[in-house]
Design a protein around this motif. Structure first.
Motif, PDB file in Angstrom:
ATOM      1  N   ASP A 216       4.267   5.614  -5.400  1.00  0.00           N
ATOM      2  CA  ASP A 216       4.233   5.656  -6.866  1.00  0.00           C
ATOM      3  C   ASP A 216       3.246   6.728  -7.338  1.00  0.00           C
ATOM      4  O   ASP A 216       3.534   7.496  -8.268  1.00  0.00           O
ATOM      5  CB  ASP A 216       3.840   4.301  -7.450  1.00  0.00           C
ATOM      6  N   HIS A 217       2.100   6.788  -6.695  1.00  0.00           N
ATOM      7  CA  HIS A 217       1.086   7.776  -7.056  1.00  0.00           C
ATOM      8  C   HIS A 217       1.611   9.187  -6.823  1.00  0.00           C
ATOM      9  O   HIS A 217       1.444  10.089  -7.665  1.00  0.00           O
ATOM     10  CB  HIS A 217      -0.195   7.530  -6.239  1.00  0.00           C
ATOM     11  N   ARG A 218       2.253   9.413  -5.670  1.00  0.00           N
ATOM     12  CA  ARG A 218       2.817  10.733  -5.362  1.00  0.00           C
ATOM     13  C   ARG A 218       3.910  11.108  -6.366  1.00  0.00           C
ATOM     14  O   ARG A 218       4.022  12.262  -6.778  1.00  0.00           O
ATOM     15  CB  ARG A 218       3.404  10.749  -3.952  1.00  0.00           C
ATOM     16  N   GLU A 219       4.746  10.123  -6.726  1.00  0.00           N
ATOM     17  CA  GLU A 219       5.819  10.384  -7.681  1.00  0.00           C
ATOM     18  C   GLU A 219       5.246  10.797  -9.037  1.00  0.00           C
ATOM     19  O   GLU A 219       5.728  11.747  -9.658  1.00  0.00           O
ATOM     20  CB  GLU A 219       6.690   9.136  -7.829  1.00  0.00           C
ATOM     21  N   ARG A 220       4.220  10.094  -9.478  1.00  0.00           N
ATOM     22  CA  ARG A 220       3.581  10.447 -10.752  1.00  0.00           C
ATOM     23  C   ARG A 220       2.955  11.853 -10.675  1.00  0.00           C
ATOM     24  O   ARG A 220       3.048  12.638 -11.617  1.00  0.00           O
ATOM     25  CB  ARG A 220       2.516   9.412 -11.112  1.00  0.00           C
ATOM     26  N   ALA A 221       2.324  12.162  -9.552  1.00  0.00           N
ATOM     27  CA  ALA A 221       1.707  13.483  -9.381  1.00  0.00           C
ATOM     28  C   ALA A 221       2.779  14.572  -9.385  1.00  0.00           C
ATOM     29  O   ALA A 221       2.600  15.634 -10.005  1.00  0.00           O
ATOM     30  CB  ALA A 221       0.892  13.525  -8.092  1.00  0.00           C
TER      31      ALA A 221
ATOM     32  N   ASP B 112       0.837  -1.210   0.000  1.00  0.00           N
ATOM     33  CA  ASP B 112       0.000   0.000   0.000  1.00  0.00           C
ATOM     34  C   ASP B 112       0.868   1.255   0.000  1.00  0.00           C
ATOM     35  O   ASP B 112       0.609   2.207  -0.740  1.00  0.00           O
ATOM     36  CB  ASP B 112      -0.945   0.016   1.206  1.00  0.00           C
ATOM     37  N   THR B 113       1.915   1.251   0.809  1.00  0.00           N
ATOM     38  CA  THR B 113       2.821   2.397   0.879  1.00  0.00           C
ATOM     39  C   THR B 113       3.547   2.593  -0.450  1.00  0.00           C
ATOM     40  O   THR B 113       3.706   3.728  -0.921  1.00  0.00           O
ATOM     41  CB  THR B 113       3.833   2.208   2.021  1.00  0.00           C
ATOM     42  N   ARG B 114       3.985   1.499  -1.062  1.00  0.00           N
ATOM     43  CA  ARG B 114       4.659   1.575  -2.355  1.00  0.00           C
ATOM     44  C   ARG B 114       3.726   2.171  -3.413  1.00  0.00           C
ATOM     45  O   ARG B 114       4.117   3.051  -4.178  1.00  0.00           O
ATOM     46  CB  ARG B 114       5.140   0.199  -2.807  1.00  0.00           C
ATOM     47  N   GLN B 115       2.484   1.726  -3.430  1.00  0.00           N
ATOM     48  CA  GLN B 115       1.517   2.260  -4.387  1.00  0.00           C
ATOM     49  C   GLN B 115       1.259   3.744  -4.130  1.00  0.00           C
ATOM     50  O   GLN B 115       1.164   4.542  -5.078  1.00  0.00           O
ATOM     51  CB  GLN B 115       0.211   1.468  -4.326  1.00  0.00           C
ATOM     52  N   ASP B 116       1.178   4.121  -2.853  1.00  0.00           N
ATOM     53  CA  ASP B 116       0.970   5.524  -2.511  1.00  0.00           C
ATOM     54  C   ASP B 116       2.167   6.364  -2.964  1.00  0.00           C
ATOM     55  O   ASP B 116       1.998   7.459  -3.530  1.00  0.00           O
ATOM     56  CB  ASP B 116       0.752   5.670  -0.996  1.00  0.00           C
TER      57      ASP B 116
END
Length: 185
Positions: free
Chosen positions: A171-176, A165-169
């Motif tokens: 990844d999402h922040r990095e893309r944003a 879950d943290t990794r996905q979060d």
């Protein structure tokens, strides 16, 4: 692998205890008659009685030895089966760790059940008490290890889930952040 080593250690300990109990029974001297019991006129009868007692004891010891050999063979087969299963599983990768832990829990439960069956099959001799107590203690320890392993497996699964879950979060922040960085272009 530490759990499997503990299982093999317990199996070796049970086998050694059983073997030691058999050896101790064989090495015990027959009970000696009290002084003054044998009269010179009864020497032949006493010798024949002692010979018959020794033959009966020999037959009993041979039967016990055969039974212990059969038990040791069964325990060796169990150890070989666990070793073969461990070899087939091989070193585990990240995703297979949960399956290996679950298999180890199942193996420990099966081993505890088999030890319980082995105790149930045991006879009622005085040397059997130590073997039964040792097998019950080993089965109890295996059950405790199995429970601990199951708890550890649940904890690791929960931790792995949180990490995913943290990794996905992240990844999402990095893309944003990357999208925001290129927004001015």
């Amino acid at each position: 692998h530490a759990t499997e080593s503990a299982v093999f250690g317990c199996l070796r300990k049970v086998a050694k205890r059983a073997e030691r109990a058999c050896v101790m029974r064989v090495l015990q001297p027959p009970p000696a008659p009290a002084e003054g019991e044998d009269h010179p006129s009864q020497e032949d009868a006493a010798a024949a009685e002692e010979d018959a007692a020794l033959r009966a004891r020999l037959a009993r010891l041979e039967a016990e030895t055969a039974a212990e050999d059969a038990r040791l063979t069964a325990l060796r087969a169990l150890a070989d089966g666990l070793e073969e299963r461990r070899r087939r599983q091989g070193p585990s990768a990240g995703g297979a760790a949960g399956a290996v832990a679950a298999d180890a829990c199942r193996d420990l439960s099966e081993l505890a059940a088999r030890l319980g069956e082995e105790v149930g099959r045991g006879g009622g001799g005085s040397g059997d008490v130590a073997r039964v107590q040792g097998a019950l203690q080993a089965a109890g320890e295996l059950e405790m290890c199995s429970n601990r392993l199951a708890l550890m497996d649940m904890y690791l699964h929960r931790t792995l889930s949180k990490l995913d879950d943290t990794r996905q979060d992240l990844d999402h922040r990095e893309r944003a952040a990357a999208a925001q960085g290129f927004a001015h272009l």
